[in-house]
Every structure is written in C-alpha cells, then in structure tokens.
Design a protein around this motif. Structure first.
Motif, PDB file in Angstrom:
ATOM      1  N   GLN A 153       0.807  -1.183   0.124  1.00 37.12           N
ATOM      2  CA  GLN A 153       0.128  -0.053  -0.104  1.00 37.12           C
ATOM      3  C   GLN A 153       0.765   1.244   0.000  1.00 37.12           C
ATOM      4  O   GLN A 153       0.546   2.220  -0.610  1.00 37.12           O
ATOM      5  CB  GLN A 153      -1.017   0.105   1.068  1.00 37.12           C
ATOM      6  N   ARG A 154       2.065   1.414   0.587  1.00 38.83           N
ATOM      7  CA  ARG A 154       2.796   2.510   0.576  1.00 38.83           C
ATOM      8  C   ARG A 154       3.421   2.728  -0.707  1.00 38.83           C
ATOM      9  O   ARG A 154       3.490   3.937  -1.149  1.00 38.83           O
ATOM     10  CB  ARG A 154       3.941   2.019   1.629  1.00 38.83           C
ATOM     11  N   THR A 284      -5.451  -0.005   5.336  1.00 38.90           N
ATOM     12  CA  THR A 284      -4.972   0.406   6.765  1.00 38.90           C
ATOM     13  C   THR A 284      -4.467   1.760   6.570  1.00 38.90           C
ATOM     14  O   THR A 284      -3.544   2.020   5.697  1.00 38.90           O
ATOM     15  CB  THR A 284      -4.161  -0.700   7.360  1.00 38.90           C
ATOM     16  N   LYS A 285      -4.612   2.468   7.701  1.00 41.22           N
ATOM     17  CA  LYS A 285      -4.082   3.711   7.715  1.00 41.22           C
ATOM     18  C   LYS A 285      -2.412   3.730   7.905  1.00 41.22           C
ATOM     19  O   LYS A 285      -1.720   4.717   7.803  1.00 41.22           O
ATOM     20  CB  LYS A 285      -4.450   4.845   8.828  1.00 41.22           C
ATOM     21  N   PHE A 288       0.579   5.010   5.774  1.00 42.02           N
ATOM     22  CA  PHE A 288       0.863   6.341   5.514  1.00 42.02           C
ATOM     23  C   PHE A 288       1.913   6.516   6.836  1.00 42.02           C
ATOM     24  O   PHE A 288       2.335   7.665   6.850  1.00 42.02           O
ATOM     25  CB  PHE A 288      -0.419   7.053   5.750  1.00 42.02           C
ATOM     26  N   GLU A 520      -1.115  -2.659  14.918  1.00 46.83           N
ATOM     27  CA  GLU A 520      -1.508  -1.800  13.923  1.00 46.83           C
ATOM     28  C   GLU A 520      -2.600  -0.885  14.113  1.00 46.83           C
ATOM     29  O   GLU A 520      -3.364  -1.066  15.124  1.00 46.83           O
ATOM     30  CB  GLU A 520      -1.813  -2.840  12.682  1.00 46.83           C
ATOM     31  N   ILE A 521      -3.014   0.000  13.235  1.00 40.68           N
ATOM     32  CA  ILE A 521      -3.894   0.941  13.477  1.00 40.68           C
ATOM     33  C   ILE A 521      -5.226   0.495  13.007  1.00 40.68           C
ATOM     34  O   ILE A 521      -5.909   0.581  11.827  1.00 40.68           O
ATOM     35  CB  ILE A 521      -3.579   2.463  12.659  1.00 40.68           C
ATOM     36  N   SER A 524      -8.841   2.011  12.136  1.00 49.27           N
ATOM     37  CA  SER A 524      -9.092   2.515  10.946  1.00 49.27           C
ATOM     38  C   SER A 524      -9.072   1.755   9.953  1.00 49.27           C
ATOM     39  O   SER A 524      -9.110   2.070   8.648  1.00 49.27           O
ATOM     40  CB  SER A 524      -8.124   3.780  10.725  1.00 49.27           C
ATOM     41  N   GLN A 525      -8.974   0.530  10.020  1.00 44.87           N
ATOM     42  CA  GLN A 525      -8.586  -0.551   8.969  1.00 44.87           C
ATOM     43  C   GLN A 525      -9.886  -1.020   8.121  1.00 44.87           C
ATOM     44  O   GLN A 525     -11.223  -1.226   9.104  1.00 44.87           O
ATOM     45  CB  GLN A 525      -7.954  -1.872   9.584  1.00 44.87           C
ATOM     46  N   THR A 526     -10.054  -1.057   7.224  1.00 45.58           N
ATOM     47  CA  THR A 526     -11.377  -1.738   6.422  1.00 45.58           C
ATOM     48  C   THR A 526     -10.613  -2.605   5.427  1.00 45.58           C
ATOM     49  O   THR A 526      -9.760  -2.363   4.754  1.00 45.58           O
ATOM     50  CB  THR A 526     -11.741  -0.475   5.426  1.00 45.58           C
TER      51      THR A 526
END
Length: 528
Positions: A153-154, A284-285, A288, A520-521, A524-526
């Motif tokens: 994702q990054r 996931t956030k 970022f 992990e965050i 905010s994970q979808t």
C-alpha cells in the motif's frame, strides 16, 4: 597524425572485434570474452567458497543436491517473471504491428511515443517498484508477513504520485514533439495516441507493485499465467478491433488498455480473494506511517534502474546522427530488439536473484544468500552463452525477421559479434543488479551506473564512433565497455561483501520499520 590514429583504431578494431565476415574469425574473440566471464564467475565462487558456502557440503553428491534444491527455488521465481515480462513486451509489439497495418504516420507516431514516452515512464515506475521487491522479500524472509501488505500500500501511494506527475507529459506530448522539430502531421498524431497511454502508465503502478509483492512471497506463478492470458486476449482484440471492425488507432489502443487492465483486475482478485491471507489484511492507515524511508528507497531504486533503461535510448539517439542514418538506425534497432527479447529471460534472473537474496537475508541465513548468488550466476551464464553463440551464428538470418532490406541485413550481420558480446553481458549484469536490489544497495548502485554508463560508456562511444570513425560499432563498443565496467564493479562489491554484517543491517531496518500486528492501526482498517 589524425589519419595515423584512425588507422591504428581501425587495425585495433579488426583484431579485437573480429570484424571479418567469416565465422571462424569471430569465434576466437567471442570465446575469449566467454572465458573472461567464466574467470570472473570463478573468482566470485572462490571468494564465496572461502566464506564457508560449501564448507558443510564437501561431499559432491551433497553439493549436487543443494544446487538442485536452489535451482528449483530459482526457477519458481524466474520462470513466471520471464512469462510476465515477455507478455508485457509482446503486447506493445503486437500493437505496433497492427499500427503498421493502419498507416505509416500512425506507426511512426506510436513508435516515438512508445519508445521515448512509455519506456521513460516504465523505467521510473519499474525502478521505484523495486523498493517494494526489496522490502517485501526481506520481510517475508524474516516472518513479518503482515508487513507485506503494508509495504504494498505504501508503494501504491508513492508510485501513484509519480505516475500523476508523469501524466502531463502524455497530455502535452504533441506540442512537446512539435517543439523538438517533429513533422507537423506526426506530432498531431502523437498528441492523439499519447492520451491512450495515460491509463497504461497507471496500469504499470498496480501491475508492477503487485508483481513485486507476490514475488517476495514466492506466489508469482499467477502473474505468469495472467500475463500469458492478457497477451492472447490482446492479440484477439487487436485483430477484432483493427482488422475486422476497422476501428483504426482507437481500436488498437483500446485493445492495449483493456488487455493490460484485465491483468491488473486478475491480480486484484488474487490478492483480495484470500489467496494471500497471511500477507494481505486489508487497507489500513498504517500505510501512511514511515513513508519517508520507503520514499528514499523508491527514489534511489528508480534512479538505479532508470539509468540502465535510458542508456540504450541515448545510444539510439547518438546513432541517429551518423552517416547513412536510415540503414544504421534500422540495423542497430534490430539488434536492440533481439537483445530486448533475450532480456526478458535475463530479467527473470534479476528478479530471482533479488527475491532469493532478500528472503535469505531477512531469514538471517547469510550462507544461503551467498550460495543463491552462485547458482543463479552459473545458470544465467550458461543460458546466456547459448544465446550468444546462436546470435553469432544466425545473426544475418535473424535480421530477416525484421526487415527484407539486404543492406540492413548485411549491416546487422556485421554487428553480430557485438550482439553476442551484449547477450553474454546480459547473462551476468542483471543477476548482479538483482543481488543489489535484494540487499537494498540501490543508492550505491545508482552512483555506479552514473560512473560506468554516463562517464565511461557514452563518452567512449562518442570517441570511437565519431573521432575514430568506427560509426555504430564504435558507439556500441563504448556501450559494452560501460556495461563491462559496471559488471566488474558490481562483482567486486559482491565479492567484498560481509554477508553476516549484511544480515544484521537488514534485521536492524526491518525491526525499525515493522509494526507489531497487535499494534497496527486497526481501528481505521477496512477490509477488502
């Protein structure tokens, strides 16, 4: 004095490059170069053997078993990568062939934007994606499976930004080529065709990064099958849209876009559909977080590989200013086309070297990393030697696959020795570049490429081509010298590497960048 220097350069060329028409005069020179590469591989093997690579396998049968096991791991990664690269390159070639049926103006416009524009963009995105290859390969070896999806994702965030910055070039390609002095009709056609390449640039972002993500966890066979399927679909759609329905340029380009994005859709289905459950845990956030180190590695990776990709483009430009440019460029382009097809095999070994070294360094097994370099180098050198001999023997006949012009074919035949040398170099140089990617040395290799290619190779090519009047042979000789120097420098770096120390470095940065799965965050994970 000037004429005397030219004479000596000409005599040196005849002796060292074997520029006679008989195969018997060419073989000794080619064989001496082959023995040089064998000697280079032998030195590396001896050095790595001193590092206890084979200290536990002195028994010949045990060494054979170990070589066989490593070879299976090698081909598990290399073969799908070869299929994917061959299919991706084949799609562009098929489109070019159908453009030729539409018209000469359309073919010229497509060739210019494809060679200059899309190769430029592909070089940047491919290079930056190698950072994903490094991080995913090392994290998988270290057992940090949850980090692979985050690294992917990054890379999307970074590469999408790069692709967006590249998009204006394709929007304004027509005016840009017009400013460069291109014919008005061709520049106008370039403006129409270039807009179709924007979705292809974004296709590279997702396709290449997902391929690197899957390669790192040894699941890239699906990429090979998807690439093959997309190529076959593209060939059918191109025939249907162009030949059957007479849609012209929109038909040829829409077939290209559809077939490319079908591959991306297939990759998304595979990743999101549960086949990568250990490494993909949803959006996931956390993607970022700690972007700066990944940005730095992506930029250095992009510079490293772009300098290699653009090297050949610069040489084509230099050759275009020679006498009898039409014949010279045609012959040189045919040779580079042959090298490009052969390079689809070399790129498989580059990927295999990167993945195997990254996995073993992440796992903390320095001996296995060293041994994988030996196995991949020997395998690639053997295959490259075979293709080099074939290029030397059938260089003249192969030219008729691309042209019916006797003068061009004869010019290709005179370049067959240089073609064989380049193929031989391609059997080792990509492997060493792959080792650099797997170990995370991209920034160091970027400086090596600048020095070898642009400070040694191109100036030497200009000297031999223009001042020594060796024409295209001189340009190509300079190119070979640059690649040879890069191969020697990379081999020295690998030879002198303390692999145990390298394992510690990899462990340090993996632990520094890694997120604990339980930390992990997730709020905010979808999930995809």
């Amino acid at each position: 004095m000037h004429s005397l220097c030219n004479k000596y350069f000409h005599e040196f060329w005849l002796v060292s490059m074997g520029s006679r028409k008989t195969l018997g005069a060419q073989i000794p020179v080619s064989m001496s170069y082959f023995y040089f590469l064998i000697f280079l591989a032998g030195i590396m093997y001896k050095r790595m053997e001193e590092g206890s690579v084979v200290s536990e396998t002195k028994d010949t049968s045990a060494l054979k078993v170990r070589f066989w096991v490593e070879s299976k791991k090698l081909w598990k990664v290399a073969f799908p990568s070869m299929l994917a690269k061959l299919s991706s390159y084949g799609i562009l070639v098929v489109t070019q062939a159908f453009m030729g049926h539409i018209g000469e103006k359309e073919l010229a416009a497509y060739a210019l934007i494809q060679i200059i524009g899309i190769q430029f963009a592909n070089g940047i995105v491919f290079g930056m994606s190698s950072a994903t290859e490094t991080l995913c390969g090392q994290a998988f070896g270290a057992g940090q499976y949850h980090m692979l999806g985050i690294y992917l994702q990054r890379s999307w965030i970074i590469n999408l930004t790069a692709a967006t910055l590249l998009a204006p070039f394709f929007v304004f390609a027509g005016p840009i080529f017009r400013l460069l002095g291109q014919d008005e009709d061709i520049a106008k056609e370039i403006g129409n065709i270039s807009l179709w390449f924007i979705p292809i640039v974004y296709y590279y972002v997702f396709s290449l990064t997902i391929q690197k993500y899957l390669q790192g966890q040894l699941k890239n066979m699906i990429v090979g099958w998807l690439g093959t399927a997309s190529f076959l679909i593209h060939a059918f759609l191109s025939w249907l849209f162009v030949m059957k329905w007479n849609w012209g340029v929109p038909g040829a380009m829409s077939a290209t876009v559809i077939s490319c994005w079908l591959m991306v859709v297939g990759e998304f289905v595979y990743v999101f559909g549960g086949w990568c459950s250990e490494t993909w845990r949803g959006f996931t956030k956390a993607a970022f977080v700690d972007l700066l180190p990944v940005i730095k590695l992506s930029i250095s990776s992009g510079v490293m590989l772009c300098l290699e990709f653009w090297y050949y483009g610069v040489l084509i430009l230099l050759v275009s200013y020679m006498k009898n440019a039409m014949i010279t460029v045609s012959a040189f382009s045919i040779c580079l086309n042959i090298i490009a097809w052969e390079y689809t095999i070399s790129i498989g070994f580059l990927v295999a070297a990167s993945v195997r070294v990254a996995n073993e360094l992440g796992r903390g097994n320095s001996e296995a990393a060293r041994f994988s370099v030996i196995v991949i180098s020997i395998t690639s050198l053997c295959i490259g030697s075979l293709f080099a001999v074939l290029g030397l023997i059938f260089g003249h006949r192969m030219s008729y696959l691309f042209t019916s012009n006797e003068e061009v074919a004869e010019s290709v035949s005179r370049l067959s020795v240089l073609l064989a040398f380049s193929i031989l170099l391609n059997s080792l140089q990509p492997v060493f570049s792959g080792v650099a990617v797997g170990a995370g040395w991209q920034s160091v290799i970027a400086f090596v490429n600048i020095g070898c290619y642009y400070i040694i190779g191109i100036p030497l090519g200009l000297l031999l081509g223009y001042f020594a009047h060796l024409q295209v042979k001189g340009i190509w000789t300079g190119m070979i010298c640059g690649v040879t120097m890069q191969t020697l420098v990379l081999s020295y770096i690998i030879w002198r590497t303390n692999w145990d120390h390298q394992v510690n470095n990899v462990a340090d940065h993996l632990n520094r960048w890694a997120l604990n799965p339980t930390e992990e965050i997730t709020e905010s994970q979808t999930h995809a």
